[in-house]
Design a protein around this motif. Structure first.
Motif, PDB file in Angstrom:
ATOM      1  N   SER A 215      30.032 -29.295  33.621  1.00  0.00           N
ATOM      2  CA  SER A 215      30.406 -27.932  34.020  1.00  0.00           C
ATOM      3  C   SER A 215      31.488 -27.924  35.095  1.00  0.00           C
ATOM      4  O   SER A 215      32.349 -27.043  35.125  1.00  0.00           O
ATOM      5  CB  SER A 215      29.167 -27.178  34.516  1.00  0.00           C
ATOM      6  N   ARG A 233      26.588 -25.865  28.657  1.00  0.00           N
ATOM      7  CA  ARG A 233      27.280 -24.635  28.270  1.00  0.00           C
ATOM      8  C   ARG A 233      26.775 -23.431  29.065  1.00  0.00           C
ATOM      9  O   ARG A 233      27.539 -22.504  29.354  1.00  0.00           O
ATOM     10  CB  ARG A 233      27.106 -24.377  26.770  1.00  0.00           C
ATOM     11  N   PRO A 237      30.868 -22.008  29.877  1.00  0.00           N
ATOM     12  CA  PRO A 237      31.003 -21.611  28.473  1.00  0.00           C
ATOM     13  C   PRO A 237      32.038 -22.412  27.685  1.00  0.00           C
ATOM     14  O   PRO A 237      32.038 -22.354  26.449  1.00  0.00           O
ATOM     15  CB  PRO A 237      31.421 -20.137  28.561  1.00  0.00           C
ATOM     16  N   HIS A 240      31.350 -27.206  24.489  1.00  0.00           N
ATOM     17  CA  HIS A 240      30.876 -27.006  23.122  1.00  0.00           C
ATOM     18  C   HIS A 240      30.290 -28.301  22.571  1.00  0.00           C
ATOM     19  O   HIS A 240      30.659 -29.400  22.998  1.00  0.00           O
ATOM     20  CB  HIS A 240      32.017 -26.530  22.225  1.00  0.00           C
ATOM     21  N   ASP A 303      18.082 -16.765  23.958  1.00  0.00           N
ATOM     22  CA  ASP A 303      19.353 -17.458  23.739  1.00  0.00           C
ATOM     23  C   ASP A 303      19.224 -18.748  22.931  1.00  0.00           C
ATOM     24  O   ASP A 303      20.218 -19.349  22.533  1.00  0.00           O
ATOM     25  CB  ASP A 303      20.076 -17.726  25.065  1.00  0.00           C
TER      26      ASP A 303
END
Length: 343
Positions: A215, A233, A237, A240, A303
């Motif tokens: 991150s 993620r 974001p 991937h 989620d």
């Protein structure tokens, strides 16, 4: 009739004292950052048992430690591909999870498994896939390939981390080279050795890494597991998960009781406990992997239901194969390649 009353000799008294002192404890030996603290608190409160967790980094590390003896652990969590080794070497207790109250919750596809037929030794912990993680703000190309870490593009050179789990790395490298799992084709394996040795100078590290490393950008790509990538993620974001089109392994980790466990009854309670759907969901909610317990989905975070790290793309499903243990003679060759890679 013979008198069956027990004479409390000094050795017997010592054994009773040892047993009494072990009550209320459970020692778990597991992969690091893989056990839900919330689950442990719930178990401790439910059974008045104090749980201690000791981490290991790879299956090889766990196996070596337990083989030495004198470890003091009750439960271990081996992956499917090494379970036959643990069983054949007599390291696990035949605890008969198949006779436990909550066993009916185990998904039928995970019951009569090749690595523990009928589940006489183990229960599902979590399962998932091994693939690649990529920071798409650094690299915008195709991520569904093992080339991400075996032949990194220029943007990723010096920014790649490889989780040091031999069986999965070898699986991915063999598939990338065009071979089948557990191949003994020496021509192909020499190619695999060269691919790995040529790739290593382009990596920054070989360790388990952390979600924070991805991150924060300390690591931009690498061989990784789907749940760990999911957690990355959530922090960034741009991270991937890729399913290598050349082929990737599907794995399952399994909780089992050690043959020399001191707290066997508490360990049995724990195995039964994690087969309860609501409790299995706590494991998944923390580590972000599926768990193999029917009904647990209802208790998981929203989620997780459509997460790309968990829902395999339809066009790449066929490329995933369950990872089994290779024959000892093949495993010895892989170990030789792996040892050379780590020098």
């Amino acid at each position: 009739m013979r008198d069956t009353r027990i004479l409390l000799t000094l050795p017997a008294l010592f054994m009773l004292a040892t047993s009494a002192s072990a009550e209320g404890k459970l020692n778990i030996f597991n992969f690091g950052n893989y056990t839900s603290p919330e689950l442990i608190k719930k178990f401790e409160k439910s059974y008045d048992v104090k749980v201690t967790i000791t981490d290991y980094d790879t299956n090889d590390t766990a196996l070596a430690k337990v083989r030495q003896g004198g470890h003091g652990f009750d439960i271990v969590v081996p992956s499917a591909q090494v379970m036959p080794i643990w069983i054949s070497e007599g390291l696990l207790l035949e605890s008969r999870p198949d006779l436990m109250e909550n066993f009916s919750n185990v998904d039928p596809k995970w019951v009569n498994v090749e690595f523990d037929p009928g589940r006489r030794y183990s229960v599902p912990w979590q399962w998932g896939t091994a693939g690649v993680a990529v920071n798409t703000s650094v690299y915008a190309g195709d991520i569904n390939t093992s080339a991400i870490f075996l032949d990194p593009p220029a943007e990723l050179i010096g920014k790649v981390n490889v989780v040091p789990e031999m069986s999965d790395v070898m699986y991915l490298a063999i598939a990338y080279a065009g071979g089948e799992a557990c191949t003994g084709d020496m021509t192909l394996l020499k190619k695999v050795r060269d691919i790995l040795n040529n790739a290593k100078p382009k990596w920054i590290s070989m360790d388990y890494g952390t979600s924070e490393q991805y991150s924060k950008g300390d690591v931009a790509a690498g061989f990784a597991y789907n749940g760990a990538t999911f957690r990355s993620r959530l922090l960034n974001p741009a991270i991937h998960y890729g399913y290598p089109k050349e082929g990737y392994p599907v794995w399952m980790d399994n909780a089992a009781i050690l043959k020399d466990a001191e707290n066997v009854e508490n360990a049995k309670l724990f195995l039964n406990f994690i087969m309860e759907p609501e409790n299995a969901a706590l494991l998944s909610s923390f580590a972000r992997y599926a768990n193999g317990i029917v009904g647990s989905e209802a208790f998981m975070p929203e989620d997780m239901r459509g997460a790309p790290e968990i829902v395999i793309p339809e066009e790449l499903k066929a490329q995933g194969q369950f990872s089994f243990a290779c024959p000892p003679e093949i495993q010895a060759i892989y170990t030789k390649i792996w040892t050379e890679l780590q020098k």
